[in-house]
Motif scaffolding. Structure first.
Motif, PDB file in Angstrom:
ATOM      1  N   TYR A  80     -15.288  31.512 -16.252  1.00 22.93           N
ATOM      2  CA  TYR A  80     -15.915  30.428 -17.012  1.00 22.93           C
ATOM      3  C   TYR A  80     -17.342  30.815 -17.413  1.00 22.93           C
ATOM      4  CZ  TYR A  80     -12.085  27.382 -15.618  1.00 22.93           C
ATOM      5  OH  TYR A  80     -10.851  26.826 -15.443  1.00 22.93           O
ATOM      6  N   TYR A  81     -17.789  30.290 -18.543  1.00 27.00           N
ATOM      7  CA  TYR A  81     -19.143  30.546 -19.013  1.00 27.00           C
ATOM      8  C   TYR A  81     -19.669  29.317 -19.741  1.00 27.00           C
ATOM      9  CZ  TYR A  81     -16.881  31.488 -23.569  1.00 27.00           C
ATOM     10  OH  TYR A  81     -16.141  31.392 -24.729  1.00 27.00           O
ATOM     11  N   TYR A  82     -20.991  29.267 -19.904  1.00 23.50           N
ATOM     12  CA  TYR A  82     -21.633  28.140 -20.581  1.00 23.50           C
ATOM     13  C   TYR A  82     -22.596  28.661 -21.644  1.00 23.50           C
ATOM     14  CZ  TYR A  82     -25.844  29.182 -17.889  1.00 23.50           C
ATOM     15  OH  TYR A  82     -26.929  29.809 -17.358  1.00 23.50           O
ATOM     16  N   LYS A  83     -22.906  27.806 -22.603  1.00 21.05           N
ATOM     17  CA  LYS A  83     -23.900  28.114 -23.632  1.00 21.05           C
ATOM     18  C   LYS A  83     -24.733  26.865 -23.908  1.00 21.05           C
ATOM     19  CE  LYS A  83     -20.789  29.690 -26.638  1.00 21.05           C
ATOM     20  NZ  LYS A  83     -20.240  30.309 -27.875  1.00 21.05           N
ATOM     21  N   THR A 105     -20.363  31.404 -14.905  1.00 21.23           N
ATOM     22  CA  THR A 105     -20.339  30.551 -13.721  1.00 21.23           C
ATOM     23  C   THR A 105     -19.299  31.022 -12.700  1.00 21.23           C
ATOM     24  OG1 THR A 105     -18.766  29.024 -14.763  1.00 21.23           O
ATOM     25  CG2 THR A 105     -21.116  28.565 -15.061  1.00 21.23           C
ATOM     26  N   LYS A 158     -26.909  31.929 -22.634  1.00 22.36           N
ATOM     27  CA  LYS A 158     -25.513  32.035 -22.220  1.00 22.36           C
ATOM     28  C   LYS A 158     -25.453  32.576 -20.807  1.00 22.36           C
ATOM     29  CE  LYS A 158     -21.170  33.926 -24.054  1.00 22.36           C
ATOM     30  NZ  LYS A 158     -20.610  34.724 -25.175  1.00 22.36           N
ATOM     31  N   THR A 178     -17.381  21.968 -26.941  1.00 20.78           N
ATOM     32  CA  THR A 178     -18.820  21.813 -27.119  1.00 20.78           C
ATOM     33  C   THR A 178     -19.163  20.341 -27.287  1.00 20.78           C
ATOM     34  OG1 THR A 178     -19.036  23.973 -28.197  1.00 20.78           O
ATOM     35  CG2 THR A 178     -20.808  22.383 -28.591  1.00 20.78           C
ATOM     36  N   GLY A 190     -12.904  26.981 -25.540  1.00 18.75           N
ATOM     37  CA  GLY A 190     -13.668  25.956 -24.856  1.00 18.75           C
ATOM     38  C   GLY A 190     -14.008  24.769 -25.723  1.00 18.75           C
ATOM     39  N   PHE A 204     -24.134  21.994 -26.095  1.00 18.50           N
ATOM     40  CA  PHE A 204     -23.814  22.509 -24.764  1.00 18.50           C
ATOM     41  C   PHE A 204     -22.320  22.804 -24.717  1.00 18.50           C
ATOM     42  CE2 PHE A 204     -22.539  22.033 -20.298  1.00 18.50           C
ATOM     43  CZ  PHE A 204     -23.342  23.016 -19.747  1.00 18.50           C
ATOM     44  N   SER A 205     -21.969  24.048 -24.394  1.00 16.14           N
ATOM     45  CA  SER A 205     -20.579  24.488 -24.443  1.00 16.14           C
ATOM     46  C   SER A 205     -20.113  25.005 -23.091  1.00 16.14           C
ATOM     47  CB  SER A 205     -20.410  25.592 -25.478  1.00 16.14           C
ATOM     48  OG  SER A 205     -20.853  25.197 -26.755  1.00 16.14           O
ATOM     49  N   ILE A 206     -18.841  24.756 -22.802  1.00 13.81           N
ATOM     50  CA  ILE A 206     -18.167  25.320 -21.634  1.00 13.81           C
ATOM     51  C   ILE A 206     -16.927  26.055 -22.125  1.00 13.81           C
ATOM     52  CG2 ILE A 206     -16.867  24.822 -19.546  1.00 13.81           C
ATOM     53  CD1 ILE A 206     -19.751  24.507 -19.061  1.00 13.81           C
TER      54      ILE A 206
END
Length: 222
Positions: free
Chosen positions: A181-184, A177, A174, A30, A28, A216-218
């Motif tokens: 997919y995930y976010y942090k 979605t 964390k 950031t 991903g 912010f990370s995807i």
């Protein structure tokens, strides 16, 4: 960029990861808001001037990085990240005007204005994330290149560039979605080792560099 010194951290992470049954690969990007703080001093190397000149500077920068990581079933993570962008250490170029000591025909006469600035680039890190419910604790090691940017004048010395090691500590949240997919969202502090450089005229500078980051990370799991 020199090889990181934090071998013990790498070995510890790999040993912990080797005990995990299975893992996904996450890739991903950031986005970072970085608050850069630096302080330093310069000491003249000549008997004529042994004064110490100190300065503290700061700058806010926005940049991006890419990452790849192994994500275990229990959300323990080992990853690497790389930021290909550069950022100025200070939000302004600093200058000093001195009276020239050279006579006519021997160099510059009158007054000399010297400017100094620095930028950082090639920011890379190796990290682990230790899960704590929906949050995590981040521990890592990093390296960054520091490029000095001062003007060179006749009979004046210049400083070279350097690569600094650092440790990273941070906390984050964390979540998933859907669709892999995930976010942090994380707050991190990066403490670099002291910079120490000598010029070709035996002047010396020492500096301390720290970065506080909001990240912010995807990512996408595979």
């Amino acid at each position: 960029m020199k090889i990181t010194k934090h071998i013990s951290f790498i070995i510890l992470g790999l040993l912990m990861f080797s005990r995990l049954a299975s893992a996904d690969i996450g890739i991903g990007a950031t986005g970072t808001l970085a608050m850069i703080d630096a302080s330093g001093s310069e000491t003249e190397g000549t008997a004529a001037d042994t004064s110490d000149r100190s300065k503290s500077v700061d700058n806010n920068a926005l940049y991006g990085s890419i990452f790849a990581e192994y994500i275990a079933d229990n959300n323990f993570v080992i990853g690497v990240s790389y930021n290909p962008f550069s950022a100025d250490v200070s939000d302004a170029t600093h200058s000093r005007t001195d009276t020239s000591e050279a006579g006519s025909g021997e160099g510059r006469s009158g007054s000399n204005t010297q400017t100094a600035d620095a930028e950082v680039e090639n920011y890379a890190s190796l990290y682990m994330e230790i899960p704590m419910a929906s949050a995590y604790l981040k521990l890592g090691a990093a390296q960054i290149d520091v490029k000095t940017k001062e003007n060179a004048i006749t009979n004046g010395g210049t400083y070279g560039d350097a690569t600094l090691d650092a440790y990273i500590v941070g906390v984050g949240l964390k979540g998933d979605t859907g669709g892999g997919y995930y976010y942090k969202l994380a707050a991190e502090y990066v403490d670099f080792e002291d910079l120490s450089l000598s010029s070709s005229t035996n002047n010396s500078i020492t500096a301390d560099l720290d970065i506080t980051e909001i990240n912010f990370s995807i990512g996408k799991k595979f």
